[in-house]
Write a protein that holds these residues in place. Structure first.
Motif, PDB file in Angstrom:
ATOM      1  N   LYS C  44       0.618  -1.186  -0.084  1.00  0.00           N
ATOM      2  CA  LYS C  44       0.257   0.022  -0.103  1.00  0.00           C
ATOM      3  C   LYS C  44       0.776   1.171  -0.093  1.00  0.00           C
ATOM      4  N   SER C  45       1.838   1.364   0.865  1.00  0.00           N
ATOM      5  CA  SER C  45       2.609   2.526   0.977  1.00  0.00           C
ATOM      6  C   SER C  45       3.546   2.829  -0.258  1.00  0.00           C
ATOM      7  N   THR C  46       3.972   1.593  -0.774  1.00  0.00           N
ATOM      8  CA  THR C  46       4.744   1.829  -1.954  1.00  0.00           C
ATOM      9  C   THR C  46       4.011   2.348  -3.038  1.00  0.00           C
ATOM     10  N   PHE C 164      -3.110   9.527   1.208  1.00  0.00           N
ATOM     11  CA  PHE C 164      -2.810   9.453   2.840  1.00  0.00           C
ATOM     12  C   PHE C 164      -2.484   8.047   3.119  1.00  0.00           C
ATOM     13  N   ASP C 165      -1.323   8.008   3.910  1.00  0.00           N
ATOM     14  CA  ASP C 165      -0.877   6.453   4.245  1.00  0.00           C
ATOM     15  C   ASP C 165      -1.002   6.535   5.587  1.00  0.00           C
ATOM     16  N   GLU C 166      -1.918   5.659   5.931  1.00  0.00           N
ATOM     17  CA  GLU C 166      -2.242   5.201   7.402  1.00  0.00           C
ATOM     18  C   GLU C 166      -1.937   6.476   8.418  1.00  0.00           C
ATOM     19  N   ILE C 167      -2.543   7.679   8.046  1.00  0.00           N
ATOM     20  CA  ILE C 167      -2.141   8.671   8.978  1.00  0.00           C
ATOM     21  C   ILE C 167      -2.737   8.771  10.162  1.00  0.00           C
TER      22      ILE C 167
END
Ligand SMILES: Nc1ncnc2c1ncn2[C@@H]1O[C@H](COP(=O)(O)OP(=O)(O)OP(=O)(O)O)[C@@H](O)[C@H]1O
Ligand SMILES: Nc1ncnc2c1ncn2[C@@H]1O[C@H](COP(=O)(O)OP(=O)(O)OP(=O)(O)O)[C@@H](O)[C@H]1O
Ligand SMILES: [Mg+2]
Ligand SMILES: [Mg+2]
Lengths: 269, 248, 245, 269, 245
Positions: C44-46, C164-167
């Motif tokens: 996901k982040s990548t 947004f990355d798992e903010i």
């Protein structure tokens, strides 16, 4: 006062009395035993002569001012050059490759050679290139030698600071559209410099001590002056005086550096 | 039109360097301006012969290293018991010698010692690094254990007090002074004749390589030797040299 | 040329021998809110980092408004300006106040005048209920406040899409709510958003579409109701069972 | 080869050619310009005399073996004493208060005084107390001076290592019922020592360079041997030779220490 | 003298001027499982640390089997041996293998023979499904595996009570399950346990009693059904609403 505090106060009283007694015993042993050595009178005369101490102290303190002066003008040069070298070593553009190589070689050479050798080589070598007085002064070239050596150390410290700024900080800046240059200037460097203040304080304490080595190429600073007195009076007490003067400066300075380092470490853990 | 015209670093003045500090009996009380002491007296006599007034002589101080570094110097002459050697002569210029020193052995409490080679070989030696004493020790005495080496006279004396060395080699006047005044219980065990060593220890005034002043200095020294004034100065300041046994 | 606001076509990315994205196709339409869910390490982040070019992709293409922004050698700064991103942590610049954090990029990149950017920044702070914290430093703010400042900082560049990355992942449970309400707010304003999250309840509530990632692929996607109540693939079912415990 | 790799390969080729050309230009400038300085022949003769270099190199290398020897026997002493001092400074029992004070004063004094002064004071002072040969050897007491100075530094490094072991590690051990002693021995020290290996490597590189200062109290090691040649030949090339010999040892050593430090930092961030 | 296995009476604890425990009364009976819940900073961790004497309490008393273990000057090692504790993180000794971690205390404290302790350790590793990971180092284990080793390490000392401080808080959502199943296991075996947690679902499932902490007090306690469905105090209701979102 609650139960716990009462117990602790009592413990503290006991500790203090034990500590007092054992300290006194150890001190007494030292004071009584050392003077029993057969050579003690001769050593005392050579190293702990009170009249020599009193006689040489003022001049040595004055000579120490030269150390302080050299120190004072070296520091900004060291920090400036150190920063330049650190940035050079971090340069990424391919055209700056020579700069990067230069930075690496520079750091290797000046960290690898004992500072006393650098002082001899620069302090006597460069003036020989044919500079007229006053440009061949050992003050100038001795300072240059110190600056070259210590900026290599400071550059490494700064570089480690720059690298210690978490990649996510650069990323955040880049994601906002900032240029490489602005990222370094506004985001990375301010944080990096703050982090390496303690490590650089340590460098400065070391520098303060190494300024004394300039005496080997001529300047009559404290170590040289102590040597002159030693020759003149055939007595080593002046070295003790010099040691005491150094302690008066370096102990508070190292303590402060340690305090900064600890605070820094605590803040990170 | 005198010989030195335009050849000194400041016009009309003669700048002479000595050690920091300068030692007895070469300079008395570390004050060369007084003209007291052998080298101080020679300096003023030499300056006089070259046509300088007493007040035209300016004194400065250098270390050994500063004297031999390449490039411009801040003295015209440097007199601190420099031994003339061929290798040094390549880098700097020396005047004609103004003194020839015999080497002498300084020991502490040397009552049980005799001044013969067999004894000397067994001693632990110390010398000053910048003097020519080291080659003499190595070649003439060839001691059984390697010598320790120091920066200056007082460190040698201190090492002797600490019992780290038994004997040290100095030029005779220095040895006499150290043995009599500085080193408690010091004694000059013996001397080598000046001409016996392969490289006799001639002291010369040091100048920058190719210094045009050299001919003036040499001329003045030759004159001083011829008219006996150099010998008179030597007799005045270095006369105690007699009575030290020769080492065979 | 894809028609959507943002389109991914066959995007692949490896780190050394580890293939993290194994061919991603995705269209994000203007005003849409998409939630990426999936196990830790599923990519996901990548994916988000590839979209705004923090990582260069190996294969495939990424299109923004019909322009292939993954073309090697493109000038990336102007593209990144159009795509805002907020990370899980380490986000704010700790040596600047909240306001300075927000103003840095408008000042250095957009070269806005001091008045203009202060006005805009203050408007943003008020809008997200942080007006009284504007002059504090990140360390003086709670985690939830910090994340809201990070969102404001990204919005100050007026991006067209927000990632947004798992903010909320690093926040205390009680502080999660205030950050999620900011996202609801943005959604209501019609911002195009792509969001990696572990907050299943929230994803279900606000997403237009849920994408379940597994092993570097989008294994399954669909509207929240369908995904949470009737997932098709066994892997999706297993994952949802574990996290909805 | 995918699209990205193809692009990067092309970029790399371009970078390399730019880098090659710019490096060549800079090097050419240095090689051409420096020899134009008026004093260059004199400096070259004084500092870069090839025949002097060749003549003195073997002897200087031999003299360097003395540095290596002194270094070799100092290191275990320094590490042992440093550990003892670090533990003394961390002692908590009240009866050990003098030990704690002693540790603090010890560290302050020996970090505060320039190492050259310590060498003079210990190297000439202690033997003067009336020790018979061979116990008054400058090798012994010079080594002692180095050991005292460097163990102060190492003690501080170790102490920082001990303190850097997270309190939760001690807690975990204590919660299992381990004694203070066992906690230190089995849990804290093994971790602390591993963490400070890089910092101590740096210390050892510095020590290697400072061994040269023992020459001031007699031992004919490399710096002294270079000084002897210098006065014999009136030429500074021997110092350059010494610098080169030091670089041959210290550059790999500092590089390795840096590598360890970086690895350590990366592991922690 | 209280009758329960473990009893707290009026326990107070301050750090400087910050009163963290403001008078705690609590009885834990043999075989009981109690869950402490409450907002961040309410004092859950501090309470657990006070019980096994990692922090000395200011006022009040703590009784274990009818002995006041909070008496100043007591020998703490034998008491701590009887109370096992597992923390949120930084738990295992990183320079020892899992097996060495577990054996250290039995070797140095209980002075068990090598055979006896190896046998027991191996039995524990098998029981918790970690037999094949025994010789790995902590860094080679997943977070969930590490926490299970930490539990085994505490159990190897055969404690009478176990304290757990949010032992799943630092874990990825998918790994939480395996650690919680260990706790279920222990509960089935009748271990007396006191557990600080944010996992409301789990607390509700397994706890005999729930204690809600707020501002250094136990504001409300009761059985799980009652606490989650009909909390009495407004503060409890607000907290549960925020975290059960
Ligand atoms: N810079 C990198 N270098 C090497 N490997 C990486 C890098 N970034 C990510 N990875 C690897 O890529 C894989 C996917 O990572 P990613 O962070 O995208 O997963 P994720 O779905 O965001 O997981 P999480 O829920 O834990 O955030 C992981 O195996 C990770 O180790
Ligand atoms: N060693 C300490 N020194 C000073 N203050 C402390 C210390 N330990 C805890 N505190 C303070 O005590 C308060 C309660 O902390 P505690 O860790 O017990 O809360 P908690 O309920 O466990 O919270 P969390 O859910 O975040 O773990 C906090 O305000 C904390 O800052
Ligand atoms: Mg992620
Ligand atoms: Mg807690």
């Amino acid at each position: 006062m609650n139960r716990r505090q009462a117990y602790e106060a009592q413990q503290r009283r006991r500790s203090l009395s034990i500590a007092g007694i054992s300290t006194a015993l150890v001190l007494a042993a030292v004071v009584v035993l050392v003077p029993l050595a057969p050579g003690w009178p001769a050593v005392r005369a050579s190293f702990f002569d009170a009249s020599v101490f009193a006689e040489t102290f003022p001049t040595l303190l004055q000579a120490f001012m030269i150390d302080v002066m050299i120190f004072a003008w070296s520091v900004p040069l060291i920090l400036g050059l150190g920063l330049a070298i650190a940035l050079a070593r971090g340069a990424r553009a391919p055209a700056l490759f020579p700069l990067r190589i230069f930075g690496a070689v520079y750091v290797d050479v000046f960290r690898g050679v004992p500072v006393i050798l650098t002082i001899y080589l620069i302090g006597f070598g460069i003036p020989g290139l044919g500079l007229p007085r006053p440009w061949n002064s050992p003050y100038i070239w001795g300072t240059v030698a110190l600056v070259l050596t210590y900026s290599a150390y400071v550059a490494e410290v700064l570089r480690s600071g720059i690298e210690s700024v978490h990649a996510s900080q650069r990323n955040a800046a880049i994601c906002l559209g900032l240029s490489e240059r602005d990222t370094m200037r506004y985001v990375v460097l301010p944080q990096a410099i703050r982090r390496v203040v303690p490590a650089n304080m340590n460098m400065l304490v070391a520098l303060q001590k190494d300024v004394a080595l300039l005496s080997f190429i001529g300047p009559v600073e404290i170590l040289r002056q102590a040597g002159i007195y030693k020759s003149l009076l055939a007595n080593f007490t002046p070295y003790l005086v010099a040691a005491v003067i150094f302690l008066m400066v370096t102990v508070p300075a190292t303590r402060y550096a340690d305090y900064l380092l600890n605070r820094d470490r605590d803040a990170r853990s | 039109q005198s010989c030195h015209e335009g050849k000194t670093i400041s016009a009309g003045k003669l700048t002479i360097a000595t050690g920091n500090p300068a030692y007895y009996p070469w300079v008395l009380d570390d004050a060369p301006e007084s003209g007291q002491g052998f080298e101080a007296a020679v300096a003023y006599a030499l300056a006089g012969k070259m046509g300088f007034m007493q007040e035209d002589v300016i004194w400065t101080r250098t270390s050994f290293d500063q004297a031999i570094q390449p490039g411009a110097k801040d003295f015209d002459l440097n007199m601190q018991q420099f031994s003339i050697t061929a290798q040094r002569d390549k880098v700097v210029d020396f005047s004609a010698p103004y003194y020839t020193a015999p080497m002498a052995v300084l020991v502490r409490g040397g009552d049980g010692l005799t001044a013969d080679m067999a004894t000397l070989k067994r001693l632990k030696w110390g010398v000053v690094a910048t003097t020519t004493a080291l080659p003499v020790v190595m070649e003439k005495i060839a001691p059984e254990s390697p010598p320790l080496i120091y920066d200056d006279n007082v460190n040698v004396v201190e090492a002797m007090k600490a019992g780290q060395i038994d004997a040290a080699l100095f030029d005779l006047p220095t040895a006499l002074y150290l043995g009599a005044v500085v080193l408690e219980g010091g004694q000059v065990l013996g001397q080598f004749t000046a001409d016996e060593t392969k490289n006799p220890d001639h002291f010369g005034a040091l100048m920058t390589e190719g210094n045009p002043l050299k001919e003036c200095v040499d001329a003045a020294l030759t004159e001083m030797k011829a008219d006996g004034s150099l010998a008179a100065i030597e007799a005045q300041w270095l006369q105690e040299a007699t009575g030290v046994p020769l080492i065979q | 040329m894809p028609e959507a606001k943002l389109s991914l076509r066959g995007v692949q990315k490896s780190f050394a021998d580890n293939q993290v994205l194994a061919g991603i196709d995705l269209d994000v339409h203007a005003g849409e809110m998409i939630c990426l869910i999936g196990a830790s390490g599923s990519g996901k982040s990548t994916l988000l980092r590839c979209i705004n070019q923090l990582e260069a992709i190996d294969e495939g293409s990424i299109w923004l408004d019909g322009v292939d922004i993954s073309e090697p050698g493109m000038d990336l700064a102007p593209i990144r300006r159009r795509i805002g991103i907020v990370f899980q942590s380490y986000n704010l610049f700790p040596h600047m106040s909240a306001l300075e954090n927000v103003q840095l990029a408008p000042r250095r990149v957009l070269k806005q005048s001091a008045d203009a950017r202060t006005e805009k920044a203050e408007a943003l702070f008020s809008r997200f209920g942080l007006a009284q914290h504007m002059h504090k430093f990140p360390d003086q703010l709670s985690g939830g406040q910090q994340q809201r400042v990070a969102v404001i900082r990204a919005l100050a560049m007026e991006p067209e899409i927000m990632l947004f990355d798992e903010i909320t992942a690093a926040l205390d449970p009680e502080l999660v709510g205030e950050v999620l309400s900011v996202l609801r707010h943005l959604r209501a304003e019609g911002m195009t958003m792509l969001l990696a999250t572990h907050e299943m309840g929230f994803a279900r509530e606000v997403a237009d579409r849920i994408c379940f990632m597994d092993g570097g692929r989008i294994l399954e996607q669909g509207n929240p109701e369908q995904m949470f109540t009737a997932p098709q693939k066994p892997r999706t079912r297993a994952f949802l069972k574990a996290v909805l415990r």
